[in-house]
Write an enzyme that holds these catalytic residues in place. Structure first.
Site, short mmCIF file in Angstrom:
data_model
loop_
_atom_site.label_atom_id
_atom_site.label_comp_id
_atom_site.label_asym_id
_atom_site.label_seq_id
_atom_site.Cartn_x
_atom_site.Cartn_y
_atom_site.Cartn_z
N SER A 22 0.82 -1.21 0.00
CA SER A 22 0.00 0.00 0.00
C SER A 22 0.85 1.27 0.00
O SER A 22 0.31 2.37 0.05
CB SER A 22 -0.95 0.01 1.20
N LYS A 70 -5.24 5.17 8.90
CA LYS A 70 -4.14 5.93 8.29
C LYS A 70 -4.46 7.42 8.28
O LYS A 70 -3.60 8.26 8.56
CB LYS A 70 -3.89 5.42 6.88
#
Length: 672
Positions: free
Chosen positions: A547, A590
């Protein structure tokens, strides 16, 4: 450090809800009784957080007695358990911890067809003391048989004692009156006493040992053998240090039943099945196949190793459970035995967010309060906050998490806070405080990292830097962290290559190769004579997923083109070799990490836009920008208008209509 989004209903106490169940009255629709059957529902407000449930607190919610009615979600697994219970089939359940595996196993013991339970007795074998005999009798008869033998032995010993004292009196009287030898009389009396005591041991050895006692069971037995050593699982024979001279304990009295014997006619549950050693798995397979298993000493150095009973019944239903890695270390023959004579089922991590499910989550909170017995009931607003947290922890828009053990922990912490304040009810404020107090270790570490990096200025949240990007990752399951990625271009002594450091795992290394393909396609620089160095700054725990592909590509292109990057921006996203930005996991955590670090903007894949469920306190702190292609990322992240515009225009010409295609929608793969 894991940059992927990794995301059991806690079982009730052992004796809770053990209500005899007639399986003939069960149907698949009976599993997990709907809340609407027990409570008043406002049909005009079923879209609210409680699904239209009319309550003031969890005290108004009726908690069902049967475990199977308390199970939330897992419709497929519940149907399998019902079928397996009716046909007495084995089941293997694989899934994340806390999704209800042990609760379903306990429920299965209540659903099993009623059979006549048995007691198991172990008798002394007069022909060979090391081969005790086994006898099965109807449940409750075992205690009666043992008591009858004890009473008979007691009467026999009374008669022997009476006879012994008469003989001793005669011997002592004869020695004193006729012979006048007191010492000789006392010595003779002692010999007679020892002889009688020694001979009485044979009488005690005739009392059987009640190995398995089902007198108090109203439903099929349930044995949790998770983590059991060989003796606890398969039975054992205790060591006897006195093995001769009349002081030894009869071998049948030293026999101990294992979980496979205690679960006869019931359910044997083994979680983390792969943690059993191979020999135990082999013997477990034998017990399943034969329906009986002899008990012997498990230690070769023990006197019990010489003892082996006749076969003891082991007619149980096996429920094996574990995580995905359980199948790797599981004995293939044991798995084949379960699969060939039963079912395999995968446990869901989330379930669709619907009014009925919200009502069941409200009932779940009531269940946790009732099970604990010491927590104040939750107000309506507190229950709504718990359901909001269930939505957030699912990581998917329109879903609720089924990892209810962790959610139950939040309920208990909130209740403990309210109880410490002597509050009448647990309120929404208590739940909010519990969310802060019950942070995972990973989240505490992540927060600590963020604070330390602020102190040492490792996190840059303003200005412009070439080749440096604020990447985002997750630690554990629910902990976001900012991970800076730096890129530098240097002359090569040979063919140019891309070198990445930071303890990258296999998937992350593969992501580097994808990025190198994009660089070759989109960069206008000749990299055949250049080395590109990529560094994950202070990634001591390593990087597992891909990612950070978007982050790497942005840093490298910035370094190659010498165009600075806005340091108030953070980003996450996987990248295809064609430059498409693909969905990733953990976007909510995140984004929150970026907000804590003082960053203003977060770039995420457009496909993840629906998964964003950040806390209210962070909504005004960061701007979220969804993107579908690397060119969109660069357009937002790079600064310096002439250079940036030239680069972005070149990328658009190369990719054609990339921005117009709905990349990331519909056919996008699952989050990485």
């Amino acid at each position: 450090m894991n940059d992927n989004n990794a995301d059991e209903v806690s079982p009730v106490e052992e004796g809770a809800g053990e209500v005899p169940v007639e399986p003939e009255d069960q149907s698949e629709s009976d599993l997990g009784r709907a809340v609407v059957d027990d409570m008043e529902i406002d049909e005009s407000s079923t879209d609210d957080l409680l699904g239209g449930l009319r309550i003031e607190s969890t005290a108004d919610i009726e908690v069902p007695d049967r475990l199977v009615d308390q199970v939330i979600g897992q419709d497929h697994a519940r149907d399998i358990v019902l079928k397996a219970a009716k046909q007495r089939r084995h089941v293997m359940m694989i899934g994340s911890p806390g999704t209800g595996k042990s609760m379903l196993a306990k429920a299965m013991s209540q659903l099993l067809p009623r059979e006549e339970l048995q007691d198991v007795l172990v008798y002394h074998n007069p022909d060979d003391g090391n081969e005790p005999k086994i006898r099965t009798v109807p449940a409750g008869k075992g205690e009666q048989i043992v008591e009858a033998h004890k009473e008979e032995a007691r009467k026999r010993n009374q008669m022997r004692s009476f006879l012994m004292w008469i003989i001793i009196a005669i011997v002592i009287g004869y020695a004193l009156i006729i012979e006048g030898a007191v010492l000789l009389g006392i010595l003779a009396a002692g010999v007679i006493y020892l002889a009688f005591r020694y001979s009485s041991r044979g009488s005690d050895a005739m009392i059987p040992n009640l190995l398995v006692n089902n007198a108090d069971h109203q439903t099929a037995p349930f044995e949790d053998a998770t983590g059991a050593h060989a003796g606890a699982l398969l039975g054992d024979v205790r060591h006897d240090p006195f093995q001769s001279g009349g002081m030894e304990t009869p071998s049948h009295d030293r026999v101990e039943a294992g979980a496979i014997h205690k679960s006869n006619k019931g359910v044997l549950f083994v979680d983390e099945i792969n943690t059993l050693d191979i020999r135990s798995q082999q013997k477990l397979m034998t017990a399943i196949q034969e329906g009986e298993f002899s008990i012997t000493g498990q230690s070769e150095r023990s006197s019990g190793a010489m003892v082996q009973t006749e076969p003891v019944p082991t007619d149980f239903v096996m429920v094996a459970a574990g995580n995905l890695d359980a199948m790797e270390n599981m004995h293939p023959a044991l798995r084949s035995r379960i699969k060939g004579y039963g079912y395999e089922v995968y446990m869901d991590d989330t379930i669709r967010d619907e009014p009925e499910m919200r009502r069941k989550y409200a009932r779940f909170v009531a269940q946790e309060v009732e099970k604990d017995g010491r927590l104040p009931h939750f107000t309506r607003e507190a229950v709504e906050e718990v359901i909001l947290e269930a939505q957030r922890r699912s990581g998917r828009k329109g879903h609720l998490t089924l990892e209810l053990r962790n959610l139950g922990g939040l309920v208990r912490v909130a209740g403990d806070i309210a109880r410490a304040e002597d509050a009448e009810f647990t309120t929404r404020e208590h739940v909010l405080r519990a969310k802060r107090r019950s942070r995972s270790i990973e989240q505490q570490l992540a927060d600590d990292y963020i604070e330390k990096r602020k102190d040492y200025e490792l996190n840059v949240s303003e200005g412009e830097v070439v080749g440096r990007v604020n990447g985002l990752a997750v630690m554990g399951e629910d902990s976001g962290i900012v991970m800076p990625v730096m890129a530098e271009v240097a002359p090569s002594q040979g063919p140019g290559e891309v070198i990445a450091t930071g303890n990258l795992q296999d998937i992350a290394q593969e992501a580097v190769q994808n990025v190198s393909a994009i660089i070759k396609k989109f960069s206008d620089e000749d990299i055949s004579q250049q080395d590109i160095h990529i560094q994950y700054v202070q990634s001591y725990e390593g990087v597992e997923g891909d990612s950070a592909s978007v982050t790497m590509a942005t840093a490298v292109i910035s370094a190659l083109e010498n165009i600075p990057i806005d340091q108030s921006i953070a980003m996450t996203g996987s990248l295809s070799v064609r430059g498409d930005v693909l969905p990733v996991g953990g976007v909510t955590h995140k984004i929150e990490a970026a907000a804590k670090a003082g960053l203003d903007t977060v770039i995420i894949p457009a496909a993840n836009e629906q998964d964003v469920m950040i806390e209210d306190e962070y909504k005004d702190q960061v701007e979220i920008i969804p993107v579908r292609h690397i060119s969109e990322v660069l357009e937002v992240a790079l600064v310096g208008e002439p250079e940036k515009d030239s680069l972005v225009d070149r990328l658009k010409n190369i990719t054609g209509q990339a921005l117009d295609r709905q990349v990331g929608h519909g056919g996008s793969p699952s989050p990485q």
